[in-house]
Design a protein around this motif. Structure first.
Motif, PDB file in Angstrom:
ATOM      1  N   VAL A 114       0.859  -1.187   0.000  1.00 43.22           N
ATOM      2  CA  VAL A 114       0.000   0.000   0.000  1.00 43.22           C
ATOM      3  C   VAL A 114       0.892   1.232   0.000  1.00 43.22           C
ATOM      4  N   ARG A 115       0.685   2.092  -0.973  1.00 40.74           N
ATOM      5  CA  ARG A 115       1.490   3.316  -1.055  1.00 40.74           C
ATOM      6  C   ARG A 115       1.147   4.256   0.103  1.00 40.74           C
ATOM      7  N   GLY A 132      19.090   5.387   4.284  1.00 38.65           N
ATOM      8  CA  GLY A 132      19.828   4.786   3.176  1.00 38.65           C
ATOM      9  C   GLY A 132      19.509   3.328   2.912  1.00 38.65           C
ATOM     10  N   ARG A 133      18.702   2.710   3.740  1.00 39.51           N
ATOM     11  CA  ARG A 133      18.297   1.319   3.506  1.00 39.51           C
ATOM     12  C   ARG A 133      16.994   1.295   2.702  1.00 39.51           C
ATOM     13  N   SER A 134      16.645   0.114   2.216  1.00 37.90           N
ATOM     14  CA  SER A 134      15.408  -0.001   1.442  1.00 37.90           C
ATOM     15  C   SER A 134      14.255  -0.552   2.266  1.00 37.90           C
ATOM     16  N   GLN A 135      14.527  -0.999   3.499  1.00 41.73           N
ATOM     17  CA  GLN A 135      13.485  -1.594   4.321  1.00 41.73           C
ATOM     18  C   GLN A 135      13.486  -0.963   5.716  1.00 41.73           C
ATOM     19  N   LEU A 136      12.282  -0.834   6.269  1.00 40.99           N
ATOM     20  CA  LEU A 136      12.110  -0.219   7.582  1.00 40.99           C
ATOM     21  C   LEU A 136      11.150  -1.067   8.411  1.00 40.99           C
ATOM     22  N   LEU A 137      11.574  -1.413   9.620  1.00 41.31           N
ATOM     23  CA  LEU A 137      10.714  -2.110  10.572  1.00 41.31           C
ATOM     24  C   LEU A 137      10.451  -1.174  11.750  1.00 41.31           C
ATOM     25  N   VAL A 138       9.193  -1.022  12.108  1.00 38.37           N
ATOM     26  CA  VAL A 138       8.799  -0.137  13.210  1.00 38.37           C
ATOM     27  C   VAL A 138       8.144  -0.961  14.301  1.00 38.37           C
ATOM     28  N   TYR A 139       8.664  -0.828  15.517  1.00 42.31           N
ATOM     29  CA  TYR A 139       7.987  -1.415  16.658  1.00 42.31           C
ATOM     30  C   TYR A 139       7.142  -0.323  17.305  1.00 42.31           C
ATOM     31  N   MET A 161       3.759  -4.061  15.292  1.00 42.98           N
ATOM     32  CA  MET A 161       4.928  -3.766  14.465  1.00 42.98           C
ATOM     33  C   MET A 161       4.460  -3.621  13.030  1.00 42.98           C
ATOM     34  N   SER A 162       5.144  -2.766  12.306  1.00 44.79           N
ATOM     35  CA  SER A 162       4.813  -2.526  10.900  1.00 44.79           C
ATOM     36  C   SER A 162       6.082  -2.525  10.071  1.00 44.79           C
ATOM     37  N   ALA A 163       5.929  -2.955   8.820  1.00 46.08           N
ATOM     38  CA  ALA A 163       7.061  -3.026   7.892  1.00 46.08           C
ATOM     39  C   ALA A 163       6.784  -2.134   6.685  1.00 46.08           C
ATOM     40  N   PHE A 164       7.850  -1.517   6.183  1.00 48.37           N
ATOM     41  CA  PHE A 164       7.749  -0.606   5.051  1.00 48.37           C
ATOM     42  C   PHE A 164       8.918  -0.863   4.097  1.00 48.37           C
ATOM     43  N   TYR A 212       6.130   2.329   0.840  1.00 47.07           N
ATOM     44  CA  TYR A 212       4.973   1.437   0.796  1.00 47.07           C
ATOM     45  C   TYR A 212       4.868   0.683   2.129  1.00 47.07           C
ATOM     46  N   HIS A 213       3.643   0.527   2.592  1.00 45.49           N
ATOM     47  CA  HIS A 213       3.384  -0.289   3.776  1.00 45.49           C
ATOM     48  C   HIS A 213       3.214  -1.733   3.305  1.00 45.49           C
ATOM     49  N   THR A 214       3.941  -2.670   3.918  1.00 48.23           N
ATOM     50  CA  THR A 214       3.921  -4.054   3.453  1.00 48.23           C
ATOM     51  C   THR A 214       3.284  -5.030   4.433  1.00 48.23           C
ATOM     52  N   TYR A 215       3.342  -4.706   5.738  1.00 44.56           N
ATOM     53  CA  TYR A 215       2.897  -5.703   6.727  1.00 44.56           C
ATOM     54  C   TYR A 215       2.740  -5.036   8.084  1.00 44.56           C
ATOM     55  N   SER A 216       1.758  -5.482   8.859  1.00 48.25           N
ATOM     56  CA  SER A 216       1.638  -5.102  10.270  1.00 48.25           C
ATOM     57  C   SER A 216       1.099  -6.290  11.050  1.00 48.25           C
ATOM     58  N   THR A 217       1.490  -6.384  12.302  1.00 45.55           N
ATOM     59  CA  THR A 217       0.957  -7.433  13.169  1.00 45.55           C
ATOM     60  C   THR A 217       0.810  -6.876  14.575  1.00 45.55           C
ATOM     61  N   TYR A 218      -0.079  -7.496  15.344  1.00 51.07           N
ATOM     62  CA  TYR A 218      -0.426  -6.977  16.663  1.00 51.07           C
ATOM     63  C   TYR A 218      -0.648  -8.135  17.638  1.00 51.07           C
ATOM     64  N   ALA A 219      -0.803  -7.794  18.920  1.00 49.36           N
ATOM     65  CA  ALA A 219      -1.171  -8.770  19.951  1.00 49.36           C
ATOM     66  C   ALA A 219      -0.253  -9.996  19.884  1.00 49.36           C
ATOM     67  N   ARG A 220      -0.816 -11.207  19.784  1.00 49.45           N
ATOM     68  CA  ARG A 220       0.036 -12.395  19.783  1.00 49.45           C
ATOM     69  C   ARG A 220       0.852 -12.542  18.516  1.00 49.45           C
ATOM     70  N   GLY A 221       0.576 -11.723  17.519  1.00 51.84           N
ATOM     71  CA  GLY A 221       1.425 -11.717  16.335  1.00 51.84           C
ATOM     72  C   GLY A 221       2.833 -11.252  16.645  1.00 51.84           C
ATOM     73  N   LEU A 222       3.004 -10.610  17.816  1.00 55.73           N
ATOM     74  CA  LEU A 222       4.322 -10.148  18.244  1.00 55.73           C
ATOM     75  C   LEU A 222       5.095 -11.211  19.010  1.00 55.73           C
ATOM     76  N   ASP A 223       4.436 -12.329  19.292  1.00 59.79           N
ATOM     77  CA  ASP A 223       5.027 -13.372  20.132  1.00 59.79           C
ATOM     78  C   ASP A 223       6.413 -13.795  19.637  1.00 59.79           C
ATOM     79  N   GLY A 224       6.534 -13.990  18.341  1.00 68.19           N
ATOM     80  CA  GLY A 224       7.796 -14.459  17.775  1.00 68.19           C
ATOM     81  C   GLY A 224       8.916 -13.441  17.849  1.00 68.19           C
ATOM     82  N   LEU A 225       8.575 -12.156  18.107  1.00 69.03           N
ATOM     83  CA  LEU A 225       9.597 -11.112  18.201  1.00 69.03           C
ATOM     84  C   LEU A 225      10.148 -10.983  19.614  1.00 69.03           C
ATOM     85  N   TRP A 226       9.548 -11.703  20.546  1.00 64.46           N
ATOM     86  CA  TRP A 226       9.885 -11.570  21.958  1.00 64.46           C
ATOM     87  C   TRP A 226      10.854 -12.675  22.332  1.00 64.46           C
ATOM     88  N   GLY A 227      12.154 -12.361  22.287  1.00 60.35           N
ATOM     89  CA  GLY A 227      13.174 -13.380  22.490  1.00 60.35           C
ATOM     90  C   GLY A 227      13.066 -14.113  23.807  1.00 60.35           C
TER      91      GLY A 227
END
Length: 266
Positions: free
Chosen positions: A43-44, A66-73, A209-212, A220-235
């Motif tokens: 999504v633009r 200068g990178r092509s990808q952005l991850l936002v927590y 979290m959202s990815a761009f 462009y917005h490529t992906y977002s996840t919430y709630a238990r979708g964050l489980d895998g990011l929690w080391g």
């Protein structure tokens, strides 16, 4: 004596090999899900989001550095908080190291919160963090990505979170804002107390979290996840899932890292 099953090494190995097959299947399914995430349409982003950073007021494009990808927590730290959400803080405790690795693999990792930049900077110093953190206080960024709600939205009724409509009463009770994979009844109350707020104020912020991606100067917005979708990011929880007693949660046990008994500053 223990109530848990105790067997011979041979019997244990047989059970372990059976579990290994299930683990391998989960890994294959996880690989397939990762591929499907990458195949999602984009999504633009036409909004001119302005965020406050250590380097000054910047655009979303400038967060790429200068990178092509952005991850936002989407870190729960509202304007009225005196400290960051303890659950978000537990996740962010792992950011320092791998943010450097990501930055050297064409990916920038940022935390974004609605608290004023000065509050974020002070809390960052307290926690010893070095990853980049931006304030979205003067933009609609958090609201557009459904990780913040207004007092008016809380009063009016249902709001969007995790791709569904949730009753505002649930948000006031903290259910809609829960980040922990298995929420406990006392989570919102304790979380609010540790952030210096009351439950309704605490629940106006929600995790995600959202990815761009940046191509030809366009975000462009490529992906977002919430709630238990964050489980895998929690080391930490990935380690607990492999501990003999697992997550072993009967109440909201998390604290800020420097507030456990015996920790410096506790």
């Amino acid at each position: 004596m223990t109530d848990h099953a105790v067997v011979s090494r041979e019997a244990w190995l047989a059970a372990r090999l059976k579990l290994l097959e299930a683990e391998k299947e989960l890994t294959r399914r996880s690989d397939e899900l990762a591929r499907r995430r990458q195949e999602l349409p984009w999504v633009r982003i036409d909004a001119d989001y302005r965020l406050d950073t250590d380097e000054g007021n910047t655009s979303l494009v400038e967060l790429f550095r200068g990178r092509s990808q952005l991850l936002v927590y989407h870190f729960m730290f509202g304007p009225d908080y005196t400290a960051g959400c303890p659950s978000c803080s537990a996740i962010a405790d792992g950011f320092n190291g791998f943010a450097t690795h990501l930055a050297n693999h064409d990916v920038m990792l940022w935390a974004v919160s609605r608290a004023p930049l000065a509050k974020l900077q002070a809390y960052k110093r307290r926690m010893g963090w070095t990853f980049p953190w931006a304030s979205s206080l003067d933009s609609d960024f958090n609201f557009d990505f459904n990780v913040s709600v207004t007092e008016e939205q809380q009063r009016e009724g249902a709001v969007d979170y995790n791709y569904q409509r949730a009753a505002a009463s649930r948000l006031r009770e903290g259910e809609g804002s829960r980040i922990r994979p298995r929420a406990t009844p006392d989570g919102a109350t304790k979380g609010a107390a540790m952030t210096g707020t009351e439950v309704s104020t605490y629940a106006r912020e929600r995790p995600g979290m959202s990815a761009f991606v940046l191509e030809n100067g366009i975000v462009y917005h490529t992906y977002s996840t919430y709630a238990r979708g964050l489980d895998g990011l929690w080391g930490m929880y990935q380690w607990l899932d492999r501990a003999p007693k697992g997550r072993n949660e009967t109440g909201y046990w998390l604290r800020h890292r420097d507030k456990y008994d015996g920790s410096p500053g506790a």
